[in-house]
Design a protein around this motif. Structure first.
Motif, PDB file in Angstrom:
ATOM      1  N   SER A  22      -1.894   4.698   0.148  1.00  0.00           N
ATOM      2  CA  SER A  22      -0.848   4.804  -0.877  1.00  0.00           C
ATOM      3  C   SER A  22      -0.647   3.497  -1.642  1.00  0.00           C
ATOM      4  N   ILE A  23      -1.224   2.398  -1.144  1.00  0.00           N
ATOM      5  CA  ILE A  23      -1.093   1.134  -1.886  1.00  0.00           C
ATOM      6  C   ILE A  23      -1.906   1.167  -3.178  1.00  0.00           C
ATOM      7  N   PHE A  24      -2.829   2.115  -3.277  1.00  0.00           N
ATOM      8  CA  PHE A  24      -3.642   2.237  -4.491  1.00  0.00           C
ATOM      9  C   PHE A  24      -2.959   3.239  -5.419  1.00  0.00           C
ATOM     10  N   LYS A  25      -2.194   2.723  -6.361  1.00  0.00           N
ATOM     11  CA  LYS A  25      -1.438   3.559  -7.277  1.00  0.00           C
ATOM     12  C   LYS A  25      -2.357   4.134  -8.354  1.00  0.00           C
ATOM     13  N   THR A  26      -2.159   5.410  -8.638  1.00  0.00           N
ATOM     14  CA  THR A  26      -3.049   6.102  -9.576  1.00  0.00           C
ATOM     15  C   THR A  26      -3.054   5.448 -10.952  1.00  0.00           C
ATOM     16  N   TYR A  91       0.350  -7.528   6.226  1.00  0.00           N
ATOM     17  CA  TYR A  91      -0.029  -6.868   7.482  1.00  0.00           C
ATOM     18  C   TYR A  91       1.200  -6.624   8.360  1.00  0.00           C
ATOM     19  N   ALA A  92       2.095  -7.598   8.415  1.00  0.00           N
ATOM     20  CA  ALA A  92       3.284  -7.484   9.271  1.00  0.00           C
ATOM     21  C   ALA A  92       4.380  -6.632   8.632  1.00  0.00           C
ATOM     22  N   ASN A  93       4.334  -6.452   7.317  1.00  0.00           N
ATOM     23  CA  ASN A  93       5.390  -5.702   6.611  1.00  0.00           C
ATOM     24  C   ASN A  93       4.759  -4.668   5.677  1.00  0.00           C
ATOM     25  N   GLN A  98       3.924  -0.966   0.856  1.00  0.00           N
ATOM     26  CA  GLN A  98       3.643   0.375   0.351  1.00  0.00           C
ATOM     27  C   GLN A  98       4.667   0.796  -0.697  1.00  0.00           C
ATOM     28  N   GLN A  99       5.926   0.446  -0.456  1.00  0.00           N
ATOM     29  CA  GLN A  99       6.983   0.873  -1.354  1.00  0.00           C
ATOM     30  C   GLN A  99       6.851   0.248  -2.739  1.00  0.00           C
ATOM     31  N   ALA A 102       3.822  -4.611  -6.173  1.00  0.00           N
ATOM     32  CA  ALA A 102       3.988  -5.660  -7.186  1.00  0.00           C
ATOM     33  C   ALA A 102       5.087  -6.641  -6.799  1.00  0.00           C
ATOM     34  N   SER A 103       6.220  -6.113  -6.297  1.00  0.00           N
ATOM     35  CA  SER A 103       7.334  -7.002  -5.973  1.00  0.00           C
ATOM     36  C   SER A 103       7.002  -7.915  -4.799  1.00  0.00           C
ATOM     37  N   VAL A 104       6.178  -7.430  -3.854  1.00  0.00           N
ATOM     38  CA  VAL A 104       5.771  -8.267  -2.721  1.00  0.00           C
ATOM     39  C   VAL A 104       4.792  -9.341  -3.187  1.00  0.00           C
TER      40      VAL A 104
END
Length: 415
Positions: A22-26, A91-93, A98-99, A102-104
């Motif tokens: 899900s980290i790969f946004k369409t 990896y730890a978060n 996933q949410q 970009a913000s991370v």
């Protein structure tokens, strides 16, 4: 809809939605494809124009300095430092990543200890490698062909385009920006296509003028490229359901013989979570019953996935219309590109085509409206009108005063 790769894989091979894919946004994946197909077309056209003698290769003298390349050391160290900063934190978060990736990535969050350690380690390694090489000063002359500049052109247009798209989006949504400036700036959503187009064009024209590619030929290459890239980008809008849809569709006419979803679509699992919960309250198929708040709350929990909404009324799928129109326009300009021998004419025709397409698609598209000069238009419609008039004036001027060119023997221009 497929807001990210996990939803597509769910339909194709039955894997769970909202898994690590899900980290790969369409939309992001299709945006990357925009630059890939644009690079392919630009490179092919630059090659063709050089073979026809319309563009020239250049010779360039490169001077290498002796001693240490401190810029190279700093660059390599920063790359490894950033990897060390972000990868352990992600990896730890992973749930947080996933949410909103970009913000991370754009925040100060990370494992600073590992980041600093890798930065210093790479700096020391690069230093000793360069010391061992014992670099000597010197000069060399190389021939640079226009198509070899493709990477510079695409990267420049990408950076300037994203900045321009964000600037225009902020202007169009000042209330949201003032409410959350940082969030709006780092968000991957909210990109205005005309802002990206204008900023990207200015940056690329400055670059090609600097590196010796004739502006008029670059413009003629840009027209079909922009239509092709726009079509691919709108595929991302349609597949992700990012809100670039139309107004509520009128009743489907009896004569309509195309698929129903081409007339109106409800965008289930849209990335904006717009509308109500998906009808049917079946956790296995992530369905829910709209209308009753208590039932919706239970079904939201039963749904158990991130994107569980669809529009309550069908809207015009304007992204599909723009895909089809843009591909048709690209095909027309591609067919004419060798037949029209007036420099800049292809780009002028692109301005007319793009302006007309965007002006009329805005009449059935959801967008903010502004009252200027007695007209209640969207931002895009005002800009599209400018494109149409600029294109018409360009055609008239070029037809009378433009340079007509023919293929000739390729040359090499010394810088």
């Amino acid at each position: 809809m497929y807001p990210d790769l996990s939803y597509l894989l769910h339909d194709l091979i039955g894997t769970d939605v909202d898994n690590w894919t899900s980290i790969f946004k369409t939309f992001g994946l299709l945006l990357a494809c925009v630059f890939l197909v644009s690079a392919w077309y630009v490179k092919a056209e630059l090659k063709r124009k050089e073979e026809e003698g319309l563009l020239m290769a250049t010779t360039k003298t490169i001077e290498t300095k002796g001693g240490f390349g401190y810029k190279e050391i700093i660059y390599n160290s920063l790359v490894f430092g950033l990897l060390g900063l972000k990868i352990p934190y992600i990896y730890a978060n992973f749930a947080e990543f996933q949410q909103d990736p970009a913000s991370v990535l754009l925040s100060g969050k990370g494992n600073w200890a590992i980041g600093i350690l890798l930065f210093l380690g790479m700096a020391a390694y690069s230093y000793f490698v360069q010391k061992k090489e014992d670099r000597k000063p010197g000069t060399k002359t190389v021939v640079v062909h226009p198509h070899e500049r493709t990477g510079d052109i695409i990267i420049t247009s990408a950076i300037a385009g994203v900045i321009g798209a964000k600037v225009f989006s902020v202007i169009e949504n000042l209330d949201a920006f003032f409410a959350d400036p940082i969030g709006q700036l780092i968000s991957g959503s909210g990109l205005t296509i005309y802002g990206g187009l204008i900023f990207g064009a200015i940056a690329v024209l400055y670059l090609v003028n600097k590196i010796g590619i004739k502006t008029v030929h670059m413009l003629d290459i840009a027209g079909p490229t922009l239509l092709l890239g726009y079509a691919v980008g709108r595929m991302g809008c349609q597949l992700s359901g990012d809100g670039d849809w139309g107004i509520v569709a009128a009743a489907q006419p009896e004569w309509w013989f195309f698929p129903d979803w081409l007339w109106s679509y409800t965008f289930p699992n849209n990335v904006n979570n717009a509308g109500g919960l998906i009808a049917g309250c079946d956790p296995e198929n992530y369905r829910s019953i709209p209308g009753n708040i208590a039932v919706e709350a239970r079904c939201q929990a039963a749904c158990g996935i991130r994107y569980c909404h669809e529009l309550k009324e069908g809207v015009y799928p304007t992204s599909i219309y723009e895909i089809l129109i843009s591909l048709s326009g690209m095909a027309i300009l591609w067919f004419w590109r060798k037949k029209i021998k007036i420099g800049g004419m292809i780009f002028a025709l692109y301005l007319i085509f793009n302006g007309i397409e965007r002006f009329f698609i805005e009449t059935i598209r959801v967008n903010d409206r502004y009252d200027y000069f007695g007209l209640n238009w969207s931002q895009a419609q005002f800009i599209a009108t400018g494109f149409i008039f600029a294109g018409i004036l360009g055609v008239l001027y070029l037809w009378k005063y433009g340079t007509r060119y023919e293929a000739k023997t390729p040359e090499i221009n010394e810088e």
